[in-house]
Design an enzyme around this catalytic site. Structure first.
Site, PDB file in Angstrom:
ATOM      1  N   ALA A 154     -12.410   0.823  39.941  1.00  0.00           N
ATOM      2  CA  ALA A 154     -11.430   0.508  38.904  1.00  0.00           C
ATOM      3  C   ALA A 154     -10.406  -0.436  39.523  1.00  0.00           C
ATOM      4  CB  ALA A 154     -10.746   1.773  38.403  1.00  0.00           C
ATOM      5  N   LYS A 173       5.677   9.956  55.633  1.00  0.00           N
ATOM      6  CA  LYS A 173       4.638  10.356  56.603  1.00  0.00           C
ATOM      7  C   LYS A 173       5.118  11.529  57.460  1.00  0.00           C
ATOM      8  CE  LYS A 173       2.895   5.609  56.735  1.00  0.00           C
ATOM      9  NZ  LYS A 173       3.128   4.306  57.334  1.00  0.00           N
ATOM     10  N   ASP A 226       9.124   5.001  53.960  1.00  0.00           N
ATOM     11  CA  ASP A 226       7.689   5.167  54.245  1.00  0.00           C
ATOM     12  C   ASP A 226       7.493   6.114  55.438  1.00  0.00           C
ATOM     13  OD1 ASP A 226       4.800   4.081  54.006  1.00  0.00           O
ATOM     14  OD2 ASP A 226       5.306   3.720  56.108  1.00  0.00           O
TER      15      ASP A 226
HETATM   16  N1  HSE Z   1       3.666  -0.113  55.124  1.00  0.00           N
HETATM   17  C1  HSE Z   1       2.996   0.802  55.990  1.00  0.00           C
HETATM   18  C2  HSE Z   1       3.331   0.432  57.432  1.00  0.00           C
HETATM   19  C3  HSE Z   1       1.513   0.730  55.731  1.00  0.00           C
HETATM   20  O1  HSE Z   1       3.828  -0.658  57.671  1.00  0.00           O
HETATM   21  O2  HSE Z   1       3.094   1.244  58.308  1.00  0.00           O
HETATM   22  C4  HSE Z   1       0.746   1.881  56.293  1.00  0.00           C
HETATM   23  O3  HSE Z   1       1.149   3.090  55.749  1.00  0.00           O
END
Ligand code: HSE
Length: 434
Positions: free
Chosen positions: A43, A203, A199
């Site tokens: 998709a 994580k 980000d």
């Molecule tokens: N934007 C993320 C980074 C991509 O630069 O690590 C991988 O998760």
């Protein structure tokens, strides 16, 4: 051989990489999984010029894919919180397993998604959500399962690390490096997620949950980015023997769990301080194992695809094997082991460091060079040191290009037979590991 049917949602950097790796390594993957993994549908709004999707049905409607009765596993690679959440929940509702690289989705909505998956008896796998190609989720959940994890610390945003590295090594400006990271496909759709630490906090939230066995609590993570760092800070830290790295740290204390993302000075001689460019690294400290370090590419088309495909293999194994076969003892299915021969050392290829003790007289170097060239051995570098006082012999150090070992054995025998050479030739193999 049975086939597990996969639907890929999103054909951007990671989706394209996943499609290509599944296609290119289909045979090797089937030997590992015990079944073929077939992309039954994609998709995507646009095609990806890096993928030859001829023969694979493509729809623009992700929900058509998610409800396609033919599909066993939905691979969610569109990112973001909204449509991604809806499609993952719908896939689960339809009894499909899910593989996702979406750290934002897992960190923010993971508790709800996992609960729904448990109710429906399906797997939600997310190795690619943390540290790209590094199998750190598997390492913590499986490899370190004996341990009480004390703490973990990681460079878990490739874009941020790339920016800091370029600022330190080349004195480049922040904005300029960020643009390059975007062009290389490392940065998030909204790059403030990278440079403001969001980000990394997504994580870290995931890592902390699997390390300590706690629910996902992204809203409680302390998050500080790299936007306020200056080249001057980077240089001062350097002068003091430190490197500045953007770290995610999760630590278990008597009072609770520290969950924090911020720039951090690290002694320059620590391994993790030398993780540069887009590379990621995660240190995990367990009570039994001590400190461990996992290193690799944290972003990019195929490194991230590597983790997505590994999850697909895990799901395929769970679907197609008896419980004892979920992870075959040798990683490959027992009846799919290959007959590849192990090479004797003489057939192996390497570069070589040679140290020769030679008489200091005209023509010796020429004889050495002739012996090597007659055996097709190309010299990369040569260094001759001062004669040693006691015996008047000169140490001659050579580094060769890569060559089959039997040629070096033969050359060493010929060198040692020369009157001009004293004693044995010292040989050390050289690997660039690049
Ligand atoms: N934007 C993320 C980074 C991509 O630069 O690590 C991988 O998760």
């Amino acid at each position: 051989m049975k086939s597990v049917k996969v639907g890929i949602c999103g054909l951007g950097t990671v989706g394209g990489g996943t499609f290509n790796v599944l296609k290119r390594n289909a045979e090797e993957i089937a030997r590992r999984a015990g079944c073929t993994i077939e992309v039954a549908q994609i998709a995507a709004r646009d095609t990806n010029p890096k993928c030859d999707t001829t023969g694979t049905p493509i729809t623009a409607d992700v929900f058509e894919l998610v409800t396609n009765p033919e599909i066993d596993v939905v691979v969610e690679l569109i990112g973001g919180y909204t449509i991604a959440k809806e499609l993952v929940l719908k896939a689960i509702e339809h009894g499909k397993h899910v593989v996702t690289a979406n750290k934002a989705l897992i960190a923010v909505h993971g508790n709800e998604i996992f609960a729904r998956a448990r109710e429906k008896g399906v797997i939600v796998a997310y190795e690619a959500a943390v540290a790209g190609g590094i199998p750190v989720i598997k390492a913590i959940r499986e490899g370190l399962s004996a341990n009480r994890i004390n703490w973990l610390a990681g460079i878990i945003n490739g874009t941020g690390n790339f920016i800091l590295t370029e600022m330190r090594e080349k004195g480049r400006a922040f904005e300029d490096v960020l643009k390059e990271a975007q062009a290389l496909g490392y940065a998030e759709a909204d790059p403030t997620f990278d440079v403001e630490g969001i980000d990394a906090a997504h994580k870290l939230t995931i890592l902390a949950s699997i390390a300590f066995g706690i629910p996902l609590q992204f809203d409680k993570a302390y998050t500080e980015g790299i936007t306020k760092l200056t080249t001057a800070d980077v240089n001062y830290a350097e002068a003091l023997g430190y490197r500045i790295k953007h770290l995610g740290v999760a630590r278990r204390t008597d009072a609770g769990v520290e969950l924090r993302v911020h720039p951090t000075l690290i002694p320059a001689d620590r391994l993790i301080a030398n993780v540069n460019g887009v590379m990621n690294a995660v240190m995990v400290n367990g009570d039994a194992v001590g400190s461990t370090l996992y290193y690799g590419a944290g972003a990019g088309m195929e490194p991230t695809a590597s983790a997505v495909v590994a999850d697909l293999v895990d799901v395929a194994r769970a679907l197609s094997c008896a419980p004892q076969g979920r992870v075959p003892a040798l990683g490959f299915q027992a009846d799919a082991l290959s007959e590849l021969p192990i090479l004797p050392i003489g057939e192996c290829e390497s570069a070589y460091y040679l140290r020769i003790h030679a008489q200091d007289r005209p023509g010796v170097l020429a004889k050495v060079a002739t012996i090597l060239s007659e055996r097709g051995i190309n010299i990369e570098s040569i260094m001759q040191k001062e004669a040693e006082e006691q015996d008047g012999l000169v140490p001659m150090i050579l580094v060769t290009h890569r060559v089959v070992e039997r040629n070096i054995d033969d050359a060493i025998a010929a060198l040692e037979a020369l009157d001009d050479i004293s004693g044995n030739v010292v040989r050390i193999r050289v690997e660039q590991l690049n």
